[in-house]
Design a protein around this motif. Structure first.
Motif, mmCIF file in Angstrom:
data_model
loop_
_atom_site.group_PDB
_atom_site.id
_atom_site.type_symbol
_atom_site.label_atom_id
_atom_site.label_comp_id
_atom_site.label_asym_id
_atom_site.label_seq_id
_atom_site.Cartn_x
_atom_site.Cartn_y
_atom_site.Cartn_z
ATOM 1 N N LEU A 15 0.745 -2.756 8.282
ATOM 2 C CA LEU A 15 -0.626 -2.368 8.573
ATOM 3 C C LEU A 15 -1.344 -2.111 7.251
ATOM 4 O O LEU A 15 -0.708 -1.697 6.274
ATOM 5 N N PRO A 16 -2.663 -2.330 7.200
ATOM 6 C CA PRO A 16 -3.412 -1.914 6.014
ATOM 7 C C PRO A 16 -3.285 -0.397 5.852
ATOM 8 O O PRO A 16 -3.134 0.328 6.842
ATOM 9 N N ALA A 17 -3.339 0.092 4.636
ATOM 10 C CA ALA A 17 -3.145 1.528 4.379
ATOM 11 C C ALA A 17 -4.147 2.400 5.145
ATOM 12 O O ALA A 17 -3.817 3.511 5.572
ATOM 13 N N ASN A 18 -5.366 1.899 5.350
ATOM 14 C CA ASN A 18 -6.395 2.698 6.024
ATOM 15 C C ASN A 18 -6.490 2.416 7.520
ATOM 16 O O ASN A 18 -7.467 2.777 8.176
ATOM 17 N N SER A 19 -5.470 1.761 8.089
ATOM 18 C CA SER A 19 -5.492 1.442 9.511
ATOM 19 C C SER A 19 -5.470 2.702 10.374
ATOM 20 O O SER A 19 -4.791 3.674 10.044
ATOM 21 N N PRO A 20 -6.198 2.701 11.491
ATOM 22 C CA PRO A 20 -6.133 3.838 12.409
ATOM 23 C C PRO A 20 -4.785 3.902 13.125
ATOM 24 O O PRO A 20 -4.420 4.944 13.678
ATOM 25 N N PHE A 21 -4.046 2.796 13.123
ATOM 26 C CA PHE A 21 -2.713 2.771 13.730
ATOM 27 C C PHE A 21 -1.669 3.211 12.710
ATOM 28 O O PHE A 21 -1.806 2.961 11.512
ATOM 29 N N ALA B 69 -3.105 -14.433 3.156
ATOM 30 C CA ALA B 69 -2.728 -13.451 4.173
ATOM 31 C C ALA B 69 -2.704 -12.045 3.579
ATOM 32 O O ALA B 69 -3.191 -11.084 4.188
ATOM 33 N N THR B 70 -2.151 -11.907 2.385
ATOM 34 C CA THR B 70 -2.084 -10.598 1.719
ATOM 35 C C THR B 70 -3.475 -10.043 1.484
ATOM 36 O O THR B 70 -3.735 -8.863 1.741
ATOM 37 N N GLY C 32 -7.648 -6.192 2.730
ATOM 38 C CA GLY C 32 -9.074 -6.008 3.002
ATOM 39 C C GLY C 32 -9.370 -5.492 4.393
ATOM 40 O O GLY C 32 -10.538 -5.277 4.742
ATOM 41 N N GLY C 33 -8.318 -5.293 5.204
ATOM 42 C CA GLY C 33 -8.523 -4.794 6.557
ATOM 43 C C GLY C 33 -9.140 -5.804 7.492
ATOM 44 O O GLY C 33 -9.718 -5.448 8.528
#
Length: 319
Positions: A127-133, A190-191, A196-197
């Protein structure tokens, strides 16, 4: 035999690719990498090229990146542009097999010459670091609620991450046809999308995401291996109650139309390269698992993979 006659004979044998490996000059290898820079095939191809040079099996190695269609574009260019070339190599793997099954390109893998399987690697989902999950359970809950709202980012259609996402959906009771899969031409793209979310969850070989996981820019939530990967504290999908296991192997092919002797020479070159220190270092750095299989045994393995992946993808609703 006079010296000039001997030299003429040796030159003729060399031109025909019939000299024993020890008697040949080191080759100028042309390496087709059927993906954009930055991904697993690119890393594998360049590591193999360095190892070939370190093993003195190649004087030089030039690289040609041609991404798109799960490797089918690079495959077509390789097949059409290297017929009979005993110094041409192409990196490939499970992703290409899956892409051929789904995309049915005009140029088939059978047109090229199977040489060796090199490595195997399991996928990691991040998951992106700032993901709500925070966990795979969070992702699955949202997937069940609204399948289209979860964007799965990974390699081309038919890649192992695409197949695993479809299998996961099926296992948790979601129609695989409803997954929102975003395909990228290479690992670098992909990275960037994950960082970039622009996707909800990304999947690829651990080596491609390792530095971002270690620095906290990505959060690893699951691996597709049967047990936890050595030294990596990431739970498997099976641990989380999702019965999905899928590996991603990589190998190398030679050009169409080469002789049996030339094929053997290339296999010998690759085998020598796999014994070098630089290849061992690449294996450790990228967390690759050795999975060496050569010649006819590798050819039979690829045929079997086509059959097994086709069955898996049909079961997951992908074809």
């Amino acid at each position: 035999m006079r010296r000039n006659e001997f030299l003429k004979t040796m030159a003729a044998l060399a031109a025909a690719g019939a000299l024993p490996l020890s008697a040949r000059a080191a080759a100028n290898v042309k390496m087709m990498i059927p993906a954009n820079p930055g991904g697993g095939w690119d890393t594998t191809g360049r590591a193999l090229g360095k190892a070939l040079q370190d093993a003195k099996a190649a004087d030089s190695v030039t690289y040609d990146n041609k991404g798109g269609a799960a490797g089918a574009l690079g495959l077509a260019q390789f097949v059409n542009g290297s017929k009979g070339d005993p110094n041409a190599l192409m990196v490939m793997g499970a992703v290409m097999v899956g892409g051929i099954i789904t995309g049915k390109p005009p140029v088939d893998l059978k047109a090229a010459t199977p040489l060796a399987r090199l490595t195997s690697e399991y996928n990691v989902y991040v998951l992106p670091a700032n993901s709500p999950f925070k966990t795979m359970a969070d992702v699955v809950a949202q997937l069940k609620k609204d399948p289209g709202s979860v964007k799965w980012g990974g390699g081309s259609r038919g890649s192992t991450e695409h197949i695993a996402a479809a299998m996961l959906a099926r296992e948790v009771g979601v129609d695989p046809a409803k997954i929102n899969y975003v395909a990228f031409r290479g690992g670098g793209e992909a990275t960037a999308a994950i960082l970039g979310g622009n996707v909800t969850v990304g999947g690829s070989g651990y080596s491609e995401f390792a530095e971002y996981i270690k620095t906290g820019k990505m959060r690893a939530i699951a691996v597709t291996s049967p047990s936890r990967l050595k030294g990596i504290d990431v739970p498997t999908l099976k641990e989380q109650g999702i019965n999905v296991e899928l590996g991603n192997w990589r190998g190398v092919y030679g050009a169409p139309g080469i002789s049996a002797e030339q094929r053997k020479g290339l296999i010998d070159m690759v085998t020598r390269a796999l014994k070098t220190k630089s290849w061992e270092e690449a294996m450790q750095k990228n967390d690759w698992t050795p999975a060496v299989l050569t010649g006819d045994a590798f050819s039979a393995f690829v045929d079997d993979e086509f059959a097994k992946l086709r069955a898996t993808m049909a079961k997951a609703g992908m074809i």
